[in-house]
Design an enzyme around this catalytic site. Structure first.
Site, PDB file in Angstrom:
ATOM      1  N   LEU A   1     -13.638   2.423  -0.673  1.00 54.90           N
ATOM      2  CA  LEU A   1     -15.085   2.681  -0.668  1.00 54.90           C
ATOM      3  C   LEU A   1     -15.437   3.747   0.384  1.00 54.90           C
ATOM      4  O   LEU A   1     -14.895   3.722   1.496  1.00 54.90           O
ATOM      5  CB  LEU A   1     -15.853   1.395  -0.360  1.00 54.90           C
ATOM      6  CG  LEU A   1     -15.794   0.297  -1.412  1.00 54.90           C
ATOM      7  CD1 LEU A   1     -16.573  -0.936  -0.925  1.00 54.90           C
ATOM      8  CD2 LEU A   1     -16.371   0.778  -2.734  1.00 54.90           C
TER       9      LEU A   1
ATOM     10  N   GLY B   1      -6.939  -4.774  -2.149  1.00 56.72           N
ATOM     11  CA  GLY B   1      -5.966  -4.494  -3.191  1.00 56.72           C
ATOM     12  C   GLY B   1      -5.177  -3.230  -2.884  1.00 56.72           C
ATOM     13  O   GLY B   1      -5.712  -2.237  -2.379  1.00 56.72           O
TER      14      GLY B   1
ATOM     15  N   THR C   1       1.121   0.846   7.693  1.00 55.83           N
ATOM     16  CA  THR C   1       1.574  -0.405   8.290  1.00 55.83           C
ATOM     17  C   THR C   1       0.398  -1.101   8.949  1.00 55.83           C
ATOM     18  O   THR C   1      -0.727  -0.613   8.944  1.00 55.83           O
ATOM     19  CB  THR C   1       2.651  -0.139   9.364  1.00 55.83           C
ATOM     20  OG1 THR C   1       2.019   0.415  10.536  1.00 55.83           O
ATOM     21  CG2 THR C   1       3.710   0.826   8.857  1.00 55.83           C
TER      22      THR C   1
ATOM     23  N   ASP D   1      -9.708  -9.475  11.281  1.00 58.22           N
ATOM     24  CA  ASP D   1      -9.777  -8.301  10.419  1.00 58.22           C
ATOM     25  C   ASP D   1     -11.206  -7.786  10.283  1.00 58.22           C
ATOM     26  O   ASP D   1     -11.476  -6.584  10.382  1.00 58.22           O
ATOM     27  CB  ASP D   1      -9.203  -8.653   9.038  1.00 58.22           C
ATOM     28  CG  ASP D   1      -9.188  -7.466   8.098  1.00 58.22           C
ATOM     29  OD1 ASP D   1      -8.487  -6.475   8.396  1.00 58.22           O
ATOM     30  OD2 ASP D   1      -9.882  -7.524   7.063  1.00 58.22           O
TER      31      ASP D   1
ATOM     32  N   ALA E   1     -11.359  -0.456   1.938  1.00 62.37           N
ATOM     33  CA  ALA E   1     -10.295   0.138   1.099  1.00 62.37           C
ATOM     34  C   ALA E   1     -10.709   1.527   0.620  1.00 62.37           C
ATOM     35  O   ALA E   1     -10.833   2.446   1.422  1.00 62.37           O
ATOM     36  CB  ALA E   1      -9.949  -0.793  -0.060  1.00 62.37           C
TER      37      ALA E   1
ATOM     38  N   LYS F   1     -13.087  -4.243  11.630  1.00 65.23           N
ATOM     39  CA  LYS F   1     -13.843  -3.367  10.733  1.00 65.23           C
ATOM     40  C   LYS F   1     -15.265  -3.151  11.246  1.00 65.23           C
ATOM     41  O   LYS F   1     -15.797  -2.043  11.194  1.00 65.23           O
ATOM     42  CB  LYS F   1     -13.870  -3.974   9.331  1.00 65.23           C
ATOM     43  CG  LYS F   1     -12.515  -3.966   8.639  1.00 65.23           C
ATOM     44  CD  LYS F   1     -12.574  -4.670   7.283  1.00 65.23           C
ATOM     45  CE  LYS F   1     -11.223  -4.631   6.590  1.00 65.23           C
ATOM     46  NZ  LYS F   1     -11.241  -5.346   5.286  1.00 65.23           N
TER      47      LYS F   1
ATOM     48  N   GLU G   1      -3.507 -11.221   4.225  1.00 66.14           N
ATOM     49  CA  GLU G   1      -2.334 -10.802   4.991  1.00 66.14           C
ATOM     50  C   GLU G   1      -1.222 -11.828   4.720  1.00 66.14           C
ATOM     51  O   GLU G   1      -1.497 -12.958   4.276  1.00 66.14           O
ATOM     52  CB  GLU G   1      -2.663 -10.778   6.492  1.00 66.14           C
ATOM     53  CG  GLU G   1      -3.739  -9.786   6.895  1.00 66.14           C
ATOM     54  CD  GLU G   1      -3.279  -8.344   6.807  1.00 66.14           C
ATOM     55  OE1 GLU G   1      -2.055  -8.100   6.770  1.00 66.14           O
ATOM     56  OE2 GLU G   1      -4.146  -7.445   6.751  1.00 66.14           O
TER      57      GLU G   1
ATOM     58  N   LYS H   1      -5.686  -0.418  10.958  1.00 66.90           N
ATOM     59  CA  LYS H   1      -6.981  -0.480  11.647  1.00 66.90           C
ATOM     60  C   LYS H   1      -6.863  -0.544  13.169  1.00 66.90           C
ATOM     61  O   LYS H   1      -7.871  -0.468  13.879  1.00 66.90           O
ATOM     62  CB  LYS H   1      -7.759  -1.699  11.159  1.00 66.90           C
ATOM     63  CG  LYS H   1      -8.200  -1.628   9.725  1.00 66.90           C
ATOM     64  CD  LYS H   1      -8.945  -2.872   9.301  1.00 66.90           C
ATOM     65  CE  LYS H   1      -8.001  -4.014   8.955  1.00 66.90           C
ATOM     66  NZ  LYS H   1      -7.241  -3.782   7.705  1.00 66.90           N
TER      67      LYS H   1
ATOM     68  N   VAL I   1       0.835  -1.214   0.000  1.00 68.21           N
ATOM     69  CA  VAL I   1       0.000   0.000   0.000  1.00 68.21           C
ATOM     70  C   VAL I   1       0.864   1.256   0.000  1.00 68.21           C
ATOM     71  O   VAL I   1       0.667   2.162  -0.807  1.00 68.21           O
ATOM     72  CB  VAL I   1      -0.955  -0.002   1.211  1.00 68.21           C
ATOM     73  CG1 VAL I   1      -1.708   1.328   1.293  1.00 68.21           C
ATOM     74  CG2 VAL I   1      -1.931  -1.159   1.114  1.00 68.21           C
TER      75      VAL I   1
END
Length: 848
Positions: A640, A830, A582, A705, A638, A709, A694, A606, A503
């Site tokens: 959105l 992505g 990171t 994850d 990501a 979220k 990951e 996150k 990223v």
């Protein structure tokens, strides 16, 4: 020479707009303009070109550094230090060397050397007298420093064609008032007209060049040598231009003109084309050392323009100073500053309503020779704060405590309070009075940058707003104000990027390719001032070359979280954003410190937003309190706009009742890939190979994850939730998360048969697996809500059924969107789309 402050109103009121000026020019050249062979030859070329068309009076300073050396040698001689002789010989050699280089005619050279040596013989005798008696009177010191200009004027007069040397002591007169030498205006005017009567005559030859030593004068009564103080050569030139009614006064120096700010601090500072007399006076009084402040008044009265030009760059148009500036749109013309400010506060209840307290303050300081450049008084009148230079602070406190000793003894007043190590900044522009909100914007901009204003002052003329800040914030204050008031060519956003993996690396590439476009189309400069990876970090406030950042990074500091944090804070840079790409908990723990130091944070990481609720709330509150930004849109979906949409709904008064979401692009990819010929273990391996998962896919398979979220979305919807509150219905047994990653890959195929059997049943029922995160509140009591993550079987026709690849989807049921929930869908994983989302967060800060 005593400096007198002239009010802007008085400056405007005294301008004579109907006066015709003679076709003659006064040109003043500073010490750097005569300080080297190159510069003095440039002076010759400039002056001789002007003299072809009109009479020219040239006023010169001493060679650069000579005045300081003359004063230093005086003190050495007074103290009996014989080394003054070595310094004296060095000055002689410097002048002789210049003469030998620039004067080609042997006879003229010999004559000039003789004249110069006569002056040196006189000066040598004076120094020897000081050395013998160990005494240095003011009269003697004034005489000594006069030799700098006397020597330089002889050299220039001999060098230029048709040069005529004039002795300024014959026509510049001073009087002693309150222990200071001030110009005797009446006597000086009369003598200047007599001395330059030929210049005032229309029939005079136009190619004469009159060379005048600046700075020096003579007392009207005693006829002793005096001077006009530091910068007095500018003043000499202004007096001559005013008395002789010159067409223009040109000040030739080593800069292109007045700058919007100090170019040593502000890289984007540029030359101001035009200034009014008032604006120039304000800038000069507050640290712009382009011209000596008293220079402005004599020519202003006669409406004679001043042009500031660069001897080393004569083709540059410079800065023109005149009465009125046409088509002037900018409210702020420039920013000046004074380092080393001390603020002395005179306070006491006895000051309220008492007449004469301020008179006593300023009279006491004036009698001590202490200059006050800023005053701020409380409306209650119980305190007055005055700005003086650090070197004057101790003496000022001493005399003020003595002046108010009785009041202090009785408790009616307090001892003087002094705060040193400060800086005074002034924003200047005559159009400020026509532009509402300047002060509000000024203080708001400083506040968002974490800069506290200690004291401020604004005159009724509204051409200057002055304020005092901690000296360590001077550079930051100047940069943010220069940027904020559109004095800079570009608005600058200074970016620190931590993590340059998939990223972060993609983000750097996106910034690199967009930099020129944003500068051209948006006047926005994205300045990457810091980059960090797992091995090293590098910082550069001027910006890192993104074409070569990997090599630069390898030569940087070894990676250390605390060291990096301290160095970033120490940079104290304006309009700054820390970007975390990171997944590090250590890096996330730095956010609080950065926000407290007014550094905005953009996080793809996150961990912070899903950490314990109190820490999350503190981060958001700190950002609000400090006027900076904590952005983390890419934490969910990501690129959105999920978090932003929820914020907008809540801010508009809607209530989120239910969230249903597929938030893991990795898991959606896995369950879309699974097929009769593609077993479950193979889909997990493909997700890792295609970089959806990951590096350790167990993080995705464990639901960690997705839980993070969901916690973030639930919190943004206005609910207090912790990760432990989320019900977990996982599809991989706990034993698979134990041991090493190699153990995991070895055991994973054991699950393939069970998944295939269940998949066949799903296929026959026309259903699909989806790992769904859910938050559902009780409509009657929204405070009663549940959160869960589970692998669900979704029937055909459901919005989640046809979700392809690694896409994410969110259904929001709200009080307004109850019958038809709001749907947000798109790429949810992505590097490219995540980097683009981070980039969008950065741009949202830049646009505020």
């Amino acid at each position: 020479m005593q400096r007198q402050w002239i009010s802007p109103r008085l400056l405007r009121g005294t301008i004579r707009k109907d006066k015709l000026h003679r076709n003659m020019k006064v040109m003043k050249f500073g010490g750097t303009s005569v300080g080297s062979v190159k510069s003095i030859l440039s002076l010759k070329e400039i002056v001789e070109a002007e003299a072809r068309t009109q009479p020219v009076i040239v006023v010169v300073s001493a060679l650069s550094g000579i005045t300081d050396k003359l004063i230093t040698m005086s003190q050495m001689a007074k103290q009996g230090d014989e080394r003054y002789r070595e310094e004296f010989d060095a000055i002689v050699r410097r002048h002789h060397s210049m003469i030998d280089t620039i004067i080609q005619d042997i006879n003229k050279r010999v004559e000039l050397i003789n004249n110069v040596d006569q002056l040196f013989d006189q000066l040598k005798s004076i120094y020897y007298g000081v050395y013998l008696i160990h005494d240095l009177s003011k009269k003697t010191e004034d005489t000594i420093v006069s030799y700098g200009e006397r020597l330089s004027s002889h050299i220039v007069a001999a060098m230029v064609k048709n040069g005529v040397r004039m002795n300024s002591r014959d026509f510049i007169r001073t009087q002693k008032k309150q222990g200071k030498h001030v110009v005797d205006t009446e006597e000086t005017t009369k003598l200047v007209k007599e001395a330059f009567s030929s210049v005032c005559c229309d029939s005079v030859a136009t190619n004469k060049i009159y060379v005048v030593p600046g700075f020096i004068a003579r007392d009207s009564d005693t006829h002793e040598t005096t001077n006009l103080g530091r910068g007095g050569s500018d003043y000499t030139a202004s007096i001559l231009a005013a008395v002789l009614n010159a067409e223009v006064l040109e000040i030739w120096t080593d800069v292109d003109g007045f700058m919007t700010a100090d170019p040593k601090v502000i890289k984007s500072a540029y030359t101001i084309n035009e200034l009014s007399y008032v604006e120039a006076m304000e800038l000069c009084n507050f640290g712009a050392k382009v011209i000596y402040p008293p220079t402005i008044y004599p020519v202003c009265v006669k409406n004679i323009p001043i042009k500031v030009k660069n001897t080393f760059n004569p083709e540059h148009p410079g800065t023109l100073i005149k009465a009125n500036i046409e088509n002037d749109q900018k409210p702020i013309k420039g920013i000046s500053s004074i380092k080393g400010t001390s603020l002395i506060t005179v306070t006491g209840l006895s000051m309220v309503g008492v007449i004469g307290v301020n008179r006593r303050i300023f009279t006491t300081l004036a009698n001590k020779g202490i200059s006050v450049f800023m005053v701020s008084q409380a409306s209650s009148e119980n305190s007055t704060s005055i700005g003086v230079r650090d070197e004057d602070a101790e003496a000022a406190v001493e005399v003020l405590n003595a002046e108010f000793a009785k009041e202090i003894e009785t408790g009616a007043m307090f001892p003087m309070q002094v705060e040193s190590g400060l800086a005074t900044i002034a924003i200047v522009g005559e159009n400020m009075k026509q532009t509402p909100g300047i002060a509000g914007k000024l203080f708001g901009t400083l506040g968002r940058s974490g800069i506290s204003v200690i004291a401020c002052a604004q005159g009724a003329s509204e051409t200057n707003i002055s304020f005092v800040v901690d000296g360590k914030f001077l550079r930051k204050s100047l940069n943010v104000l220069h940027d904020s008031f559109f004095l800079s060519e570009y608005k600058v956003l200074n970016i620190f990027i931590c993590g340059i993996g998939t990223v972060g690396g993609m983000l750097l590439e996106q910034i690199r390719t967009q930099q020129q476009f944003l500068m051209q189309s948006r006047r926005l400069k994205l300045n990457v001032v810091g980059i960090s990876d797992v091995a090293n970090f590098v910082l550069d406030r001027d910006g890192i070359d993104l074409d070569n950042y990997e090599q630069i990074l390898r030569a940087g500091f070894p990676a250390n979280t605390e060291h990096m944090r301290d160095e970033i804070v120490k940079m104290n840079i304006f309009n700054s954003v820390f970007v975390d790409c990171t997944a590090s908990r250590q890096i996330a723990q730095l956010y609080q410190t950065f926000l407290e130091h007014n550094i905005s944070v953009v996080a793809a990481n996150k961990i912070a937003a899903s950490s314990d609720y109190d820490s999350y709330l503190k981060l958001k509150q700190t950002a609000r309190d400090r006027g900076v930004w904590f952005r983390y849109e890419t934490n969910v979906g990501a690129g959105l706009p999920i978090i932003g949409t929820i914020n907008d709904l809540c801010n508009s008064g809607d209530k989120i009742l239910k969230i249903e979401a597929i938030l893991s692009g990795t898991l959606n990819f896995i369950f879309n890939e699974i097929a009769a010929d593609v077993p479950f273990s193979e889909t997990v391996r493909r997700a890792k190979e295609q970089r959806y998962s990951e590096p350790d896919p167990r993080i995705d398979l464990s639901g960690t994850d997705v839980i993070r979220k969901l916690v973030i979305l639930t919190r943004e919807a206005g609910y207090k939730v912790e990760q432990d509150d989320v019900e977990k219905h996982l599809f991989v047994p706990d034993s698979y998360f134990e041991g090493s990653i190699d153990d995991f890959w070895a055991k994973l195929p054991e699950l393939d048969a069970d998944f295939e059997a269940r998949r066949k049943v799903l296929e026959s029922e026309n259903k699909r697996w989806r790992f769904v995160a859910t938050m559902e509140a009780d409509e009657k009591d929204p405070s009663n809500f549940k959160t869960s993550v589970a692998l669900k079987e979704v029937p055909y026709g459901h919005p989640f059924y046809g979700l392809e690849g690694s896409n994410n989807i969110v259904l929001l049921t709200t009080e307004r969107y109850k019958e038809y929930p709001m749907l947000i869908q798109g790429y949810g994983a992505g590097a490219a789309v995540t980097a683009a989302g981070v980039f969008a967060n950065i741009m949202s800060i830049a646009n505020i």
